[in-house]
Design a protein around this motif. Structure first.
Motif, PDB file in Angstrom:
ATOM      1  N   LEU A 204     -14.743 -13.017   2.723  1.00 53.09           N
ATOM      2  CA  LEU A 204     -14.557 -11.662   2.209  1.00 53.09           C
ATOM      3  C   LEU A 204     -13.971 -10.729   3.268  1.00 53.09           C
ATOM      4  N   CYS A 205     -14.554 -10.747   4.474  1.00 52.35           N
ATOM      5  CA  CYS A 205     -14.173  -9.759   5.492  1.00 52.35           C
ATOM      6  C   CYS A 205     -12.973 -10.179   6.331  1.00 52.35           C
ATOM      7  N   LEU A 206     -12.765 -11.478   6.513  1.00 56.24           N
ATOM      8  CA  LEU A 206     -11.708 -11.934   7.417  1.00 56.24           C
ATOM      9  C   LEU A 206     -10.496 -12.521   6.697  1.00 56.24           C
ATOM     10  N   ILE A 207     -10.589 -12.694   5.376  1.00 52.56           N
ATOM     11  CA  ILE A 207      -9.443 -13.206   4.615  1.00 52.56           C
ATOM     12  C   ILE A 207      -9.049 -12.236   3.516  1.00 52.56           C
ATOM     13  N   LEU A 208      -9.981 -11.976   2.602  1.00 55.41           N
ATOM     14  CA  LEU A 208      -9.640 -11.127   1.449  1.00 55.41           C
ATOM     15  C   LEU A 208      -9.393  -9.675   1.848  1.00 55.41           C
ATOM     16  N   LEU A 209     -10.242  -9.126   2.731  1.00 53.89           N
ATOM     17  CA  LEU A 209     -10.059  -7.739   3.164  1.00 53.89           C
ATOM     18  C   LEU A 209      -8.729  -7.528   3.883  1.00 53.89           C
ATOM     19  N   PRO A 210      -8.373  -8.356   4.890  1.00 56.53           N
ATOM     20  CA  PRO A 210      -7.060  -8.174   5.530  1.00 56.53           C
ATOM     21  C   PRO A 210      -5.891  -8.350   4.570  1.00 56.53           C
ATOM     22  N   LEU A 211      -5.967  -9.342   3.683  1.00 54.86           N
ATOM     23  CA  LEU A 211      -4.873  -9.552   2.731  1.00 54.86           C
ATOM     24  C   LEU A 211      -4.741  -8.372   1.775  1.00 54.86           C
ATOM     25  N   GLY A 212      -5.890  -7.827   1.342  1.00 52.75           N
ATOM     26  CA  GLY A 212      -5.845  -6.663   0.459  1.00 52.75           C
ATOM     27  C   GLY A 212      -5.222  -5.450   1.143  1.00 52.75           C
ATOM     28  N   LEU A 213      -5.619  -5.199   2.390  1.00 54.42           N
ATOM     29  CA  LEU A 213      -5.056  -4.073   3.137  1.00 54.42           C
ATOM     30  C   LEU A 213      -3.575  -4.288   3.428  1.00 54.42           C
ATOM     31  N   TYR A 214      -3.205  -5.524   3.762  1.00 61.75           N
ATOM     32  CA  TYR A 214      -1.800  -5.846   4.046  1.00 61.75           C
ATOM     33  C   TYR A 214      -0.940  -5.604   2.809  1.00 61.75           C
ATOM     34  N   THR A 215      -1.441  -5.999   1.645  1.00 61.92           N
ATOM     35  CA  THR A 215      -0.716  -5.759   0.400  1.00 61.92           C
ATOM     36  C   THR A 215      -0.622  -4.263   0.097  1.00 61.92           C
ATOM     37  N   ALA A 216      -1.706  -3.540   0.388  1.00 62.48           N
ATOM     38  CA  ALA A 216      -1.709  -2.093   0.138  1.00 62.48           C
ATOM     39  C   ALA A 216      -0.678  -1.375   1.001  1.00 62.48           C
ATOM     40  N   MET A 217      -0.442  -1.879   2.220  1.00 60.90           N
ATOM     41  CA  MET A 217       0.587  -1.268   3.076  1.00 60.90           C
ATOM     42  C   MET A 217       1.954  -1.322   2.394  1.00 60.90           C
TER      43      MET A 217
END
Length: 255
Positions: A204-217
């Motif tokens: 959740l914190c090291l895969i999904l969270l970074p990918l979600g933030l990266y997509t949001a950028m």
């Protein structure tokens, strides 16, 4: 030359003009935001290195507001990593901090409109968060453990969002996570249910969270750059039809 390039990218964001570049958008968006907040209107052409800024308010993008600010934070991050977590030695931490303060490369990079100070900030933030999370290993799922694990993921997204070389810190955190999970798997006092919770927390914190933030950028990137610019030709006709000022704007594009 790099300052000319990234300064122009910041101007594109202020003018909401679409462009194409090899780097992810976060660093250039922050440069554009710093320029906008400091009163820069995005009119300087950035045609060639050495051009005088004259009356243009470039200070916010170049030093005082962004690059120099994040460069100053590197010393405190370095001090925290060394003194609080790794060496536990104040003299070693101070020596490392002073070496960083007087490093010619860091001093030079912090004076110009570049992505490197922003990248180093997120890289060191990821390392600090990782070691702080490791220090909370004796109290898993506590508030501090979740905070540092989540902040590690946020820092990873920031590093990847500035330059793709940020993937190296992703590799570092990934290897540390694999080692940590392997150690937990070998702990016979832990049930498989508890191990599963550890695994899910890291996913959740090291895969999904970074990918979600990266997509949001990129979502913010495409939402801001809604006007026709020099990057139109790299994309499809259907995409170009969404850009204000493009010859295909609002025309009907067959599938």
């Amino acid at each position: 030359w790099d300052e000319t390039h990234f300064g122009k990218m910041g101007s594109y964001y202020i003018n909401r003009t679409f462009f194409f570049d090899v780097h992810p958008p976060l660093g250039k968006m922050l440069i554009g935001l710093a320029g906008y907040l400091s009163g820069y209107d995005g009119t300087f052409p950035f045609q060639k290195p050495g051009d005088r800024y004259e009356q243009h308010n470039y200070i916010g993008m170049r030093g005082v507001r962004l690059c120099r600010l994040v460069s100053s934070c590197l010393t405190f991050l370095c001090l925290s990593i060394q003194m609080l977590e790794l060496s536990k030695s104040l003299p070693a931490a101070l020596l490392t901090a002073f070496i960083l303060i007087f490093d010619t490369g860091c001093i030079t990079l912090s004076q110009y409109i570049l992505l490197d100070p922003i990248l180093m900030f997120f890289l060191m933030g990821a390392v600090l968060s990782m070691v702080k999370c490791n220090s909370c290993a004796d109290r898993p799922f506590s508030a501090s453990w979740w905070f540092w694990l989540s902040l590690t993921g946020v820092s990873l997204a920031g590093a990847m969002g500035v330059k793709f070389v940020g993937l190296f810190v992703v590799l570092l955190v990934g290897l540390n996570t694999i080692y940590d999970l392997w150690d937990l798997l070998g702990n016979l006092s832990l049930s498989l249910v508890v191990f599963g919770k550890h695994l899910l927390a890291r996913v959740l914190c090291l895969i999904l969270l970074p990918l979600g933030l990266y997509t949001a950028m990129f979502a913010v990137h495409f939402a801001v750059l809604n006007r026709s610019g020099p990057g139109d030709g790299f994309f499809s006709s259907a995409f170009q039809s969404q850009l204000i000022g493009n010859n295909l704007h609002n025309v009907s594009i067959p599938e």
